[in-house]
Design an enzyme around this catalytic site. Sequence first.
Site, PDB file in Angstrom:
ATOM      1  N   LYS A  52      -0.847   8.644  19.644  1.00 19.61           N
ATOM      2  CA  LYS A  52      -0.826   9.356  21.380  1.00 19.61           C
ATOM      3  C   LYS A  52      -1.806   8.613  22.885  1.00 19.61           C
ATOM      4  O   LYS A  52      -3.033   8.102  22.556  1.00 19.61           O
ATOM      5  CB  LYS A  52      -1.630  10.698  21.366  1.00 19.61           C
ATOM      6  CG  LYS A  52      -0.736  11.725  22.748  1.00 19.61           C
ATOM      7  CD  LYS A  52      -1.096  13.084  22.288  1.00 19.61           C
ATOM      8  CE  LYS A  52      -0.496  14.015  23.925  1.00 19.61           C
ATOM      9  NZ  LYS A  52      -0.765  15.088  23.199  1.00 19.61           N
ATOM     10  N   SER A 127       2.812  17.766  25.259  1.00 15.99           N
ATOM     11  CA  SER A 127       2.771  16.561  25.627  1.00 15.99           C
ATOM     12  C   SER A 127       2.396  15.227  25.294  1.00 15.99           C
ATOM     13  O   SER A 127       3.093  14.547  25.598  1.00 15.99           O
ATOM     14  CB  SER A 127       1.242  17.080  26.182  1.00 15.99           C
ATOM     15  OG  SER A 127       0.228  16.846  25.573  1.00 15.99           O
ATOM     16  N   SER A 151       0.836  21.125  21.909  1.00 17.53           N
ATOM     17  CA  SER A 151       1.680  20.114  22.325  1.00 17.53           C
ATOM     18  C   SER A 151       1.713  18.487  20.801  1.00 17.53           C
ATOM     19  O   SER A 151       2.350  18.036  21.081  1.00 17.53           O
ATOM     20  CB  SER A 151       0.735  19.440  22.974  1.00 17.53           C
ATOM     21  OG  SER A 151       1.189  19.364  23.911  1.00 17.53           O
TER      22      SER A 151
END
Length: 446
Positions: A52, A127, A151
């Site tokens: 990420k 996210s 997330s």
Amino acid sequence: ESLSQIQSTDEKVKAFLHVGEEQAVEHAKQLDEQLQGAAQRGLLFGLPAGIKDNIVTQGMRTTCASRFLENYDPIYDASVVKKLKDAQAVAIGKLNLDEFAMGGSNENSAFQTTRNPWNLDYVPGGSSGGSAASVAAGQVYFSLGSDTGGSIRQPAAYCGVVGLKPTYGLVSRFGLVAFASSLDQIGPITKNVEDAAYVMQAIAGHDDRDSTSAHVDIPDYLSALSGDVKGLKIGVPKEYLGEGIDPQVKEAVLAALKVYEQMGAQWEEVSLPHTEYAVAAYYLLASSEASSNLARYDGVRYGIRSDQAENLMELYTKSRSEGFGPEVKRRIMLGTYALSSGYYDAYYLKAQKVRTLIKQDFDQVFEKYDVIMGPTAPTTAFKIGSQINDPLTMYLNDICTIPINLAGLPAISIPCGHVDGLPVGLQVIGKAFDEANVLRVAHAFE
Ligand code: GLN
């Protein structure tokens, strides 16, 4: 294989912000060379991993999907990235997210909206949407995400993959760009539970560089995967199957509970009575912490610097106005307001008290039950564009994941069915530092 899958699918899925092709191939070659004569392969030998893009990687641009950091090249690896490398995994590139991990759909990325591989018109969740979509599209064998209010788990649910948020303090956040420091945790997104156990084995454990990192012994997660759940006591909070939960999602969760029953577990309805206050408390606390954490983006030390500024104050304000997107600005304003003198007691302090009550709800249930189960999210993935102008609806999508962050507990999302061709996630929540049990219970379902 991973690079060619990225090449053939990412034009549509848009999971990657950056593919470090040369670096990855070079690293893989080195691993091959090291293998000659080496006694043993690392735990994750040669496995391509996606990271990420709010986790810093040496020599690989790290943007947090923000214009503010569009030119930021970190000079060090996050501890988790270092641990992956120690286990001989290969970091392939950086995955899209909502800007600074604020959001649940990837639509808040300053650069692109990742799409759900199951249906490209739908969001992948967020996210860590890029991290989940990338695994679902077969581009990487696993990825790392971060979870502040859901997330990792919510995008894993939307994309039909496995996502684990570890106990607060189990995985080092050194090198994770901070959003809300009392909630953030890094964890794996994988195709199945066994893979999650492998990645956890590599990344869990104390780190001197993270002051919130816990001193706990790391068990053998792999040997915990016995397939046996006989006698397991499952609590199912009525608040997670009530109002606002899609009836078909509820049906899929109830069907999963039936499977557990057939394997010899028992489940009963329980109550987490303060659930209804969790979203409000979270958005006050997370925004307050974000407003403080994001003060470091001043146009001086990191990222972009406005060239329109004529004095120091303008340097701050113009760099921040130009660099941050609308959702980040909204949270900074909310958080700054909640922390201002005269409002602190009414908002921040009150939210902290609610947080304690929520934690106590869990403590009480865990006196009698081994795990808690429910849906990961109230619905399946929604259409791109359908909620972006309605932040409150967007915030309510986190109702089943946020309480777990507030209480600091571990929880995993695993696929448990489909509604209209889109995956449903089952959430298994455990006691603090009881990841081995959470993994065992989740694995038994597969
Ligand atoms: N969707 C939640 C939010 O917008 C959770 C984000 C996260 O876990 N990073 O804050």
